[in-house]
Design a protein around this motif. Structure first.
Motif, PDB file in Angstrom:
ATOM      1  N   GLU A 167     -35.999  47.190  16.798  1.00  0.00           N
ATOM      2  CA  GLU A 167     -34.842  47.655  17.571  1.00  0.00           C
ATOM      3  C   GLU A 167     -34.436  46.585  18.584  1.00  0.00           C
ATOM      4  OE1 GLU A 167     -33.131  50.293  16.986  1.00  0.00           O
ATOM      5  OE2 GLU A 167     -34.414  51.462  15.671  1.00  0.00           O
ATOM      6  N   ALA A 168     -34.300  45.364  18.097  1.00  0.00           N
ATOM      7  CA  ALA A 168     -34.030  44.229  18.983  1.00  0.00           C
ATOM      8  C   ALA A 168     -32.694  44.374  19.705  1.00  0.00           C
ATOM      9  CB  ALA A 168     -34.047  42.932  18.171  1.00  0.00           C
ATOM     10  N   ASP A 169     -31.702  44.940  19.054  1.00  0.00           N
ATOM     11  CA  ASP A 169     -30.405  45.097  19.725  1.00  0.00           C
ATOM     12  C   ASP A 169     -30.508  46.019  20.928  1.00  0.00           C
ATOM     13  OD1 ASP A 169     -30.970  47.180  18.035  1.00  0.00           O
ATOM     14  OD2 ASP A 169     -28.906  47.523  17.401  1.00  0.00           O
ATOM     15  N   ARG A 170     -31.320  47.064  20.811  1.00  0.00           N
ATOM     16  CA  ARG A 170     -31.500  47.979  21.942  1.00  0.00           C
ATOM     17  C   ARG A 170     -32.236  47.286  23.092  1.00  0.00           C
ATOM     18  NH1 ARG A 170     -29.264  51.822  24.855  1.00  0.00           N
ATOM     19  NH2 ARG A 170     -30.709  53.363  25.649  1.00  0.00           N
ATOM     20  N   MET A 171     -33.211  46.439  22.765  1.00  0.00           N
ATOM     21  CA  MET A 171     -33.928  45.725  23.823  1.00  0.00           C
ATOM     22  C   MET A 171     -32.985  44.819  24.608  1.00  0.00           C
ATOM     23  SD  MET A 171     -37.818  44.882  22.614  1.00  0.00           S
ATOM     24  CE  MET A 171     -37.615  44.334  20.931  1.00  0.00           C
ATOM     25  N   LEU A 172     -32.038  44.211  23.909  1.00  0.00           N
ATOM     26  CA  LEU A 172     -31.070  43.364  24.609  1.00  0.00           C
ATOM     27  C   LEU A 172     -30.113  44.213  25.434  1.00  0.00           C
ATOM     28  CD1 LEU A 172     -30.165  40.543  22.070  1.00  0.00           C
ATOM     29  CD2 LEU A 172     -32.036  40.683  23.695  1.00  0.00           C
ATOM     30  N   ASP A 173     -29.722  45.372  24.910  1.00  0.00           N
ATOM     31  CA  ASP A 173     -28.824  46.260  25.658  1.00  0.00           C
ATOM     32  C   ASP A 173     -29.465  46.700  26.973  1.00  0.00           C
ATOM     33  OD1 ASP A 173     -26.951  46.073  23.670  1.00  0.00           O
ATOM     34  OD2 ASP A 173     -27.483  47.973  22.715  1.00  0.00           O
ATOM     35  N   ILE A 174     -30.759  47.004  26.939  1.00  0.00           N
ATOM     36  CA  ILE A 174     -31.460  47.481  28.126  1.00  0.00           C
ATOM     37  C   ILE A 174     -31.642  46.357  29.136  1.00  0.00           C
ATOM     38  CG2 ILE A 174     -33.661  48.446  28.938  1.00  0.00           C
ATOM     39  CD1 ILE A 174     -33.873  49.965  26.335  1.00  0.00           C
ATOM     40  N   GLY A 175     -31.609  45.111  28.666  1.00  0.00           N
ATOM     41  CA  GLY A 175     -31.794  43.984  29.575  1.00  0.00           C
ATOM     42  C   GLY A 175     -33.168  43.370  29.499  1.00  0.00           C
ATOM     43  N   GLU A 203     -25.387  38.294  19.806  1.00  0.00           N
ATOM     44  CA  GLU A 203     -26.549  38.055  20.669  1.00  0.00           C
ATOM     45  C   GLU A 203     -27.847  38.092  19.865  1.00  0.00           C
ATOM     46  OE1 GLU A 203     -23.128  39.374  22.954  1.00  0.00           O
ATOM     47  OE2 GLU A 203     -24.200  40.308  21.283  1.00  0.00           O
ATOM     48  N   ILE A 204     -27.928  39.010  18.902  1.00  0.00           N
ATOM     49  CA  ILE A 204     -29.116  39.098  18.063  1.00  0.00           C
ATOM     50  C   ILE A 204     -29.270  37.829  17.229  1.00  0.00           C
ATOM     51  CG2 ILE A 204     -30.118  40.303  16.095  1.00  0.00           C
ATOM     52  CD1 ILE A 204     -30.486  41.795  18.657  1.00  0.00           C
ATOM     53  N   LYS A 205     -28.157  37.329  16.719  1.00  0.00           N
ATOM     54  CA  LYS A 205     -28.234  36.112  15.897  1.00  0.00           C
ATOM     55  C   LYS A 205     -28.657  34.905  16.727  1.00  0.00           C
ATOM     56  CE  LYS A 205     -24.930  37.778  12.470  1.00  0.00           C
ATOM     57  NZ  LYS A 205     -23.609  37.633  11.825  1.00  0.00           N
ATOM     58  N   ARG A 206     -28.219  34.851  17.994  1.00  0.00           N
ATOM     59  CA  ARG A 206     -28.663  33.754  18.867  1.00  0.00           C
ATOM     60  C   ARG A 206     -30.160  33.859  19.144  1.00  0.00           C
ATOM     61  NH1 ARG A 206     -23.519  34.363  21.424  1.00  0.00           N
ATOM     62  NH2 ARG A 206     -24.383  35.814  22.968  1.00  0.00           N
ATOM     63  N   LEU A 207     -30.646  35.091  19.357  1.00  0.00           N
ATOM     64  CA  LEU A 207     -32.077  35.292  19.573  1.00  0.00           C
ATOM     65  C   LEU A 207     -32.873  34.856  18.350  1.00  0.00           C
ATOM     66  CD1 LEU A 207     -34.294  36.541  21.446  1.00  0.00           C
ATOM     67  CD2 LEU A 207     -33.952  38.684  20.198  1.00  0.00           C
ATOM     68  N   ALA A 208     -32.370  35.197  17.168  1.00  0.00           N
ATOM     69  CA  ALA A 208     -33.063  34.804  15.941  1.00  0.00           C
ATOM     70  C   ALA A 208     -33.086  33.287  15.772  1.00  0.00           C
ATOM     71  CB  ALA A 208     -32.385  35.469  14.739  1.00  0.00           C
ATOM     72  N   ASN A 209     -31.984  32.633  16.089  1.00  0.00           N
ATOM     73  CA  ASN A 209     -31.944  31.169  15.965  1.00  0.00           C
ATOM     74  C   ASN A 209     -32.924  30.493  16.913  1.00  0.00           C
ATOM     75  OD1 ASN A 209     -29.936  31.324  14.016  1.00  0.00           O
ATOM     76  ND2 ASN A 209     -28.265  31.175  15.495  1.00  0.00           N
ATOM     77  N   SER A 210     -33.220  31.144  18.047  1.00  0.00           N
ATOM     78  CA  SER A 210     -34.113  30.540  19.030  1.00  0.00           C
ATOM     79  C   SER A 210     -35.578  30.696  18.667  1.00  0.00           C
ATOM     80  CB  SER A 210     -33.866  31.160  20.412  1.00  0.00           C
ATOM     81  OG  SER A 210     -32.533  30.967  20.830  1.00  0.00           O
ATOM     82  N   TYR A 211     -35.951  31.812  18.039  1.00  0.00           N
ATOM     83  CA  TYR A 211     -37.371  32.122  17.886  1.00  0.00           C
ATOM     84  C   TYR A 211     -37.835  32.296  16.439  1.00  0.00           C
ATOM     85  CZ  TYR A 211     -37.260  32.821  22.917  1.00  0.00           C
ATOM     86  OH  TYR A 211     -37.104  32.639  24.272  1.00  0.00           O
ATOM     87  N   LEU A 212     -36.932  32.327  15.486  1.00  0.00           N
ATOM     88  CA  LEU A 212     -37.334  32.465  14.084  1.00  0.00           C
ATOM     89  C   LEU A 212     -37.192  31.135  13.365  1.00  0.00           C
ATOM     90  CD1 LEU A 212     -36.861  35.467  14.942  1.00  0.00           C
ATOM     91  CD2 LEU A 212     -36.134  35.902  12.592  1.00  0.00           C
ATOM     92  N   GLN A 213     -38.087  30.875  12.443  1.00  0.00           N
ATOM     93  CA  GLN A 213     -38.074  29.626  11.689  1.00  0.00           C
ATOM     94  C   GLN A 213     -37.682  29.915  10.240  1.00  0.00           C
ATOM     95  OE1 GLN A 213     -41.929  27.845  12.128  1.00  0.00           O
ATOM     96  NE2 GLN A 213     -41.752  27.581  14.336  1.00  0.00           N
ATOM     97  N   ASP A 214     -36.496  29.436   9.875  1.00  0.00           N
ATOM     98  CA  ASP A 214     -35.990  29.600   8.511  1.00  0.00           C
ATOM     99  C   ASP A 214     -36.173  31.038   8.020  1.00  0.00           C
ATOM    100  OD1 ASP A 214     -34.852  28.910   6.085  1.00  0.00           O
ATOM    101  OD2 ASP A 214     -36.765  28.249   5.212  1.00  0.00           O
ATOM    102  N   PRO A 215     -35.600  32.041   8.731  1.00  0.00           N
ATOM    103  CA  PRO A 215     -35.843  33.435   8.345  1.00  0.00           C
ATOM    104  C   PRO A 215     -35.104  33.828   7.078  1.00  0.00           C
ATOM    105  CG  PRO A 215     -34.219  33.344  10.096  1.00  0.00           C
ATOM    106  CD  PRO A 215     -34.691  31.924   9.892  1.00  0.00           C
ATOM    107  N   VAL A 216     -35.682  34.799   6.386  1.00  0.00           N
ATOM    108  CA  VAL A 216     -35.025  35.418   5.240  1.00  0.00           C
ATOM    109  C   VAL A 216     -34.162  36.559   5.761  1.00  0.00           C
ATOM    110  CG1 VAL A 216     -35.354  36.653   3.070  1.00  0.00           C
ATOM    111  CG2 VAL A 216     -36.927  34.812   3.717  1.00  0.00           C
TER     112      VAL A 216
END
Length: 487
Positions: A167-175, A203-216
């Motif tokens: 639920e990563a989008d909710r975590m970003l919404d909460i701050g 915002e979720i895609k930016r988070l993924a680009n920062s912390y995920l490596q070549d994600p599927v």
């Protein structure tokens, strides 16, 4: 010519260890959901995953089962905490969701020697600390409480191999973004990261680009799509009639249980008390309640001890309560995406469900936002409440939301009238009322009144004459000097 429908994958066909298959069979799971069928093989292969699916489609099993499978190489019967370091970290936005996911992981790992624990706020830290000190392989946590334990040095994360952001989008919404960044800084850089979210915002895609490596990338449904098994209705009612509308729908549909969502904690408590007084077994769930009270409310609803669970959006994400037949939106959500999550509490795992949204005239803009998100037009329906003392007034009240929504959909244009004023555009321009005549006295510039004659000063021909009109001056008085000049 008949088409053959492809057979759905089954848990028995997965490359899982026998203890995991046994636990899954006991839980009654046989067929995989689309997100599980696509994600489990990828996680078993050790790849990073960025997964999106409709809420209620089994994301928990999609990451829990392959993680447990990969952690089986570390299982041991040792009582030493050093032999049970944290190797998998699962982060979630709310306490209820963290507790729910932890319970599911315990069930999946029932026949293994892998240990799991959950930490979240609103509870005493001492029991959580004691459990962490014993050593756990899988730690489920909310970000804030996990940071508390890290700062207290109750947990070490330097051997984490797998991280799940659910639920990563909710975590970003909460701050929670700053907390997430701090937590991830404590983890080894070489790890597998799994990000699951109901929606993929920028915002979720930016988070993924920062912390995920070549994600599927795994998407099994259009983002923000509602489940096809949920029957949706939008009823135009006034604020005063919303409680009557709930009674009416419950009676017409023969519903035994339902979620009722509101936008504020105060409104949640008030509505729950009102419905309780009206004879409905009701409990409330909101952020001002203690964690113990929130868990008791959930358990009472799950056990069927109460009929209605009135809740804020703290319960809109991820809570998996089976066979909830209906969801009411007593208040239209401020955030359009929360509408998708709210109605996802019903119609789960392919079951049918009912979603009822009560729309008042002030909700037009919010409904227009939901239309934009769902990419379809919403038709407001009338609900016959019966026994109305003033039928014409109620009919006008029912029409008001539709008029407001119509104006919210169509951008208003202004036309300049002949005298420079503005009139709203319409099929026929309304005549502008003539102005009342203006008294010319009020248009004159200000002129001060004629100055009064200055009173004569005391004797003395040397007094200067007044030059032009001035304010009258008071005559000077003679005062005896204390010292003579030059004395």
């Amino acid at each position: 010519m008949t088409q053959t429908v492809p057979e759905l994958p089954r848990y028995a066909d997965l490359n899982l260890a026998e203890p995991l298959k046994r636990a899954v069979a006991e839980m009654g799971y046989e067929t995989l959901t689309p997100i599980q069928a696509q994600a489990i093989p990828v996680v078993l292969a050790g790849r990073d995953v960025m997964g999106a699916a409709q809420t209620g489609t089994g994301k928990t099993a999609a990451f829990s089962l392959p993680l447990l499978q990969r952690l089986l190489k570390h299982e041991n019967a040792s009582t030493s905490p050093a032999r049970h370091p944290v190797r998998a970290l699962v982060l979630l936005p709310t306490r209820e969701l963290a507790d729910q996911v932890a319970q599911q992981i315990k069930q999946y790992a029932k026949y293994t020697q892998l240990r799991s624990a959950v930490v979240f706020g609103g509870m005493d830290m001492k029991p959580q600390t004691a459990e962490l000190k014993k050593g756990v392989e899988v730690l489920v946590a909310t970000p804030g409480r996990l940071l508390d334990h890290i700062e207290a040095k109750n947990v070490v994360l330097n051997q984490v191999e797998y991280v799940v952001l659910d639920e990563a989008d909710r975590m970003l919404d909460i701050g929670f973004l700053p907390d997430l960044q701090r937590i991830l800084s404590y983890l080894p850089k070489q790890r597998t990261t799994l990000l699951f979210s109901a929606t993929f915002s920028p915002e979720i895609k930016r988070l993924a680009n920062s912390y995920l490596q070549d994600p599927v990338l795994i998407e099994v449904a259009r983002p923000n799509e509602t489940a096809s098994t949920v029957e949706q209705h939008f009823y135009a009612v006034s604020d005063e009639d919303k409680r009557r509308a709930i009674h009416q729908v419950l009676q017409q549909r023969g519903l035994r249980q339902a979620f009722i969502f509101v936008n504020s904690k105060l409104g949640c408590a008030r509505l729950a008390r009102s419905l309780e007084r009206e004879g409905l077994k009701t409990t409330a769930l909101h952020g001002d309640k203690s964690q113990d009270e929130r868990l008791k409310a959930l358990n009472a609803f799950k056990a069927g001890e109460v009929d209605l669970l009135v809740a804020t959006d703290v319960a809109a994400r991820g809570l998996d309560i089976k066979d909830v037949p209906a969801v009411f939106n007593f208040d239209v959500p401020f955030n359009a995406e929360d509408y998708v999550h709210r109605i996802g509490r019903t119609g789960r795992a392919g079951a049918s469900g009912l979603a009822v949204t009560l729309v008042s005239p002030s909700d037009a803009r919010l409904i227009a936002d939901i239309e934009k998100l769902l990419k379809r037009k919403i038709e407001l329906e009338r609900l016959d409440l019966g026994g109305a003392p003033d039928r014409e007034a109620r009919r006008s009240s029912a029409d008001a939301p539709e008029r407001s929504l119509r104006s919210a959909r169509e951008p208003r244009q202004a036309e300049r009238s002949e005298d420079g004023g503005f009139e709203r555009s319409s099929a026929r321009r309304r005549p502008i009322a003539p102005r009342a005549p203006v008294d010319p006295f009020f248009s004159k510039p200000y002129e001060p009144p004629a100055a009064a004659a200055e009173p004569a000063a005391s004797a003395g021909p040397s007094a200067p004459a007044a030059a032009g009109p001035s304010a009258p001056q008071r005559a000077r008085r003679k005062v005896a000097a204390l010292f003579k000049p030059g004395g």
